[in-house]
Each structure stands twice: as C-alpha cells, then as structure tokens.
Enzyme design. Structure first.
Site, PDB file in Angstrom:
ATOM      1  N   ASP A 120       0.865  -1.180   0.000  1.00 20.44           N
ATOM      2  CA  ASP A 120       0.000   0.000   0.000  1.00 20.44           C
ATOM      3  C   ASP A 120       0.903   1.232   0.000  1.00 20.44           C
ATOM      4  OD1 ASP A 120      -2.078   1.775   0.318  1.00 20.44           O
ATOM      5  OD2 ASP A 120      -2.713   1.066   2.275  1.00 20.44           O
ATOM      6  N   VAL A 150      -9.185  -3.690   0.810  1.00 19.86           N
ATOM      7  CA  VAL A 150      -9.712  -4.983   0.370  1.00 19.86           C
ATOM      8  C   VAL A 150      -9.491  -6.058   1.430  1.00 19.86           C
ATOM      9  CG1 VAL A 150      -9.454  -4.473  -2.092  1.00 19.86           C
ATOM     10  CG2 VAL A 150      -7.541  -5.526  -0.853  1.00 19.86           C
TER      11      VAL A 150
HETATM   12  P1  IMP Z   1       1.902  -0.478   3.716  1.00 23.67           P
HETATM   13  O1  IMP Z   1       2.980  -0.445   4.753  1.00 23.67           O
HETATM   14  O2  IMP Z   1       1.079   0.773   3.687  1.00 23.67           O
HETATM   15  O3  IMP Z   1       2.435  -0.830   2.338  1.00 23.67           O
HETATM   16  O4  IMP Z   1       0.850  -1.573   4.169  1.00 23.67           O
HETATM   17  C1  IMP Z   1       1.186  -2.904   4.135  1.00 23.67           C
HETATM   18  C2  IMP Z   1       0.403  -3.737   5.103  1.00 23.67           C
HETATM   19  O5  IMP Z   1      -0.832  -3.124   5.533  1.00 23.67           O
HETATM   20  C3  IMP Z   1       0.031  -5.030   4.416  1.00 23.67           C
HETATM   21  O6  IMP Z   1       1.021  -6.002   4.577  1.00 23.67           O
HETATM   22  C4  IMP Z   1      -1.298  -5.365   5.034  1.00 23.67           C
HETATM   23  O7  IMP Z   1      -1.105  -6.145   6.195  1.00 23.67           O
HETATM   24  C5  IMP Z   1      -1.901  -4.034   5.404  1.00 23.67           C
HETATM   25  N1  IMP Z   1      -2.822  -3.575   4.350  1.00 23.67           N
HETATM   26  C6  IMP Z   1      -2.637  -2.554   3.473  1.00 23.67           C
HETATM   27  N2  IMP Z   1      -3.679  -2.424   2.651  1.00 23.67           N
HETATM   28  C7  IMP Z   1      -4.570  -3.386   3.007  1.00 23.67           C
HETATM   29  C8  IMP Z   1      -5.875  -3.769   2.510  1.00 23.67           C
HETATM   30  O8  IMP Z   1      -6.447  -3.198   1.565  1.00 23.67           O
HETATM   31  N3  IMP Z   1      -6.467  -4.816   3.157  1.00 23.67           N
HETATM   32  C9  IMP Z   1      -5.900  -5.475   4.198  1.00 23.67           C
HETATM   33  N4  IMP Z   1      -4.674  -5.168   4.674  1.00 23.67           N
HETATM   34  C10 IMP Z   1      -4.023  -4.116   4.089  1.00 23.67           C
END
Ligand code: IMP
Ligand code: MG
Length: 189
Positions: A115, A165
């Site tokens: 994300d 999601v």
């Molecule tokens: P980031 O650090 O923002 O890239 O987020 C990564 C982590 O957040 C992922 O490994 C997921 O555990 C959680 N995450 C991010 N987006 C989603 C989503 O749409 N659904 C469920 N978990 C998410």
C-alpha cells in the site's frame, strides 16, 4: 465449495460488509500458477528461501510455494504496524523474527499487499542487513498510486485501485482471511 464457486457466492456471514470482487478466486489461482512458473524459471540455479510475512500472506504463500517446482525453503516472520485498522503508520514492530540465517541466501519476500510501501521498505532494510546474496519481493497486490516509498517489486500479482480490500489472507480486525476471493471492504473497521 459444494455446488458454489466463491466467484459467484459470498459466505452469508460476510456478505453484509463486502462490496465488489476485486480479484476472483479463479483469477488468483491462475495468476499464482503463472508467478510460480516465473519464479521456477528465474531461480532454477539457486532455489530461494521464501519469507512469508504473516499473517496476510499465508494464503498466498501456501499456494505460491506449491506452484514453484524447486526445492524451496520457507520461513515466516510476523510484523505489526501501529495505527488505525485500515491505515499504516509506517512504524513497524517485529512480532516474530526468522529462524534461518540469511547469509548468502537468495531471499524472496512473499507479501500480501503493498500500500504505502512503508512496511516493505522497513523489511527490506531489516533483512538486507543480514547479508543475503539477493533480496527480492513477490507481492500479490500492489495498490495504484499509493506508494510513499519507491519500490522495485520483482513479482506483482495484480495492480488494484486504492480501496481497502479483504479476503485471501487479507483482514479487517483478523476477519475475512478465509475467503477465496478478494473483495472491497464496505463495512466499518
Ligand atoms: P503499507 O505499509 O502501507 O504498504 O501496508 C502494508 C500492510 O498493511 C500489508 O502487509 C497489510 O497487512 C496491510 N494492508 C494494506 N492495505 C490493506 C488492505 O487493503 N487490506 C488489508 N490489509 C491491508
Ligand atoms: Mg494486516
């Protein structure tokens, strides 16, 4: 399951909080097989150590490792990021570390979704410091236009819009991981 495929059937207990299917179970299945073939080809001379990032990547890991026709090894780590249920704070805490030594290993991180990219950025630095021979990423989902940190992802299953999601390992408050398809979450976190 039964006479229903999860593409046209959503479990009754989950229906209320789910919107449209973002990736169907068939699409997931087909794409995972493709990724497995690619990894088999790319790592033919040096089978990778697959590092599953718990918990969201469990379904993906279980299917992907069986689609790779090499003597891979697997290990698990668990991270948790502080903050609200549907947003990453960028502060990552290691809840469970790896058991194996990474020195001179070809390491492939298996992630559910990228994300903001902050979690992955942290993991890369953390694992990269252990002197692996190579360190790459296989992410099932990449959210369009959301990355606050530049990412080079060797394998990506699907690029999806920046909605929250659930399903196929992805949760809200630990639920919905056991759905076969990936859905937009429309409920209250
Ligand atoms: P980031 O650090 O923002 O890239 O987020 C990564 C982590 O957040 C992922 O490994 C997921 O555990 C959680 N995450 C991010 N987006 C989603 C989503 O749409 N659904 C469920 N978990 C998410
Ligand atoms: Mg999560």
């Amino acid at each position: 399951m039964g006479s229903h495929s999860s593409d046209d059937f959503t479990a009754k207990w989950a229906q209320h909080d789910l919107g449209e299917v973002v990736v169907s179970s068939k699409e997931v299945h087909d794409r995972v097989l493709e990724l497995g073939l690619e990894i088999t080809r790319d790592y033919a001379d040096s089978p990778p150590l697959l590092v599953c990032v718990l918990k969201g990547a469990i379904n993906f890991m279980a299917d992907l490792m069986r689609a790779i026709e090499l003597p891979v090894e697997v290990d698990f780590m668990a991270v948790s990021s502080y903050g609200a249920a549907t947003k990453t704070s960028g502060v990552v805490r290691i809840v469970k570390d790896l058991d194996v030594d990474l020195t001179q290993r070809d390491v492939l991180i298996v992630e559910d979704v990228v994300d903001s990219g902050l979690t992955l950025n942290y993991l890369r630095q953390y694992l990269g410091a252990r002197d692996p021979h190579s360190l790459e990423v296989c992410a099932l989902l990449l959210k369009e236009g959301e990355q606050r940190v530049e990412q080079s992802l060797k394998y990506v299953g699907f690029t999806i819009p920046p909605d929250f999601v659930v399903g196929y390992g992805l949760d809200v408050n630990e639920r919905y991981r056991n759905l076969d398809a990936i859905y937009i979450f429309t409920g209250q976190a």
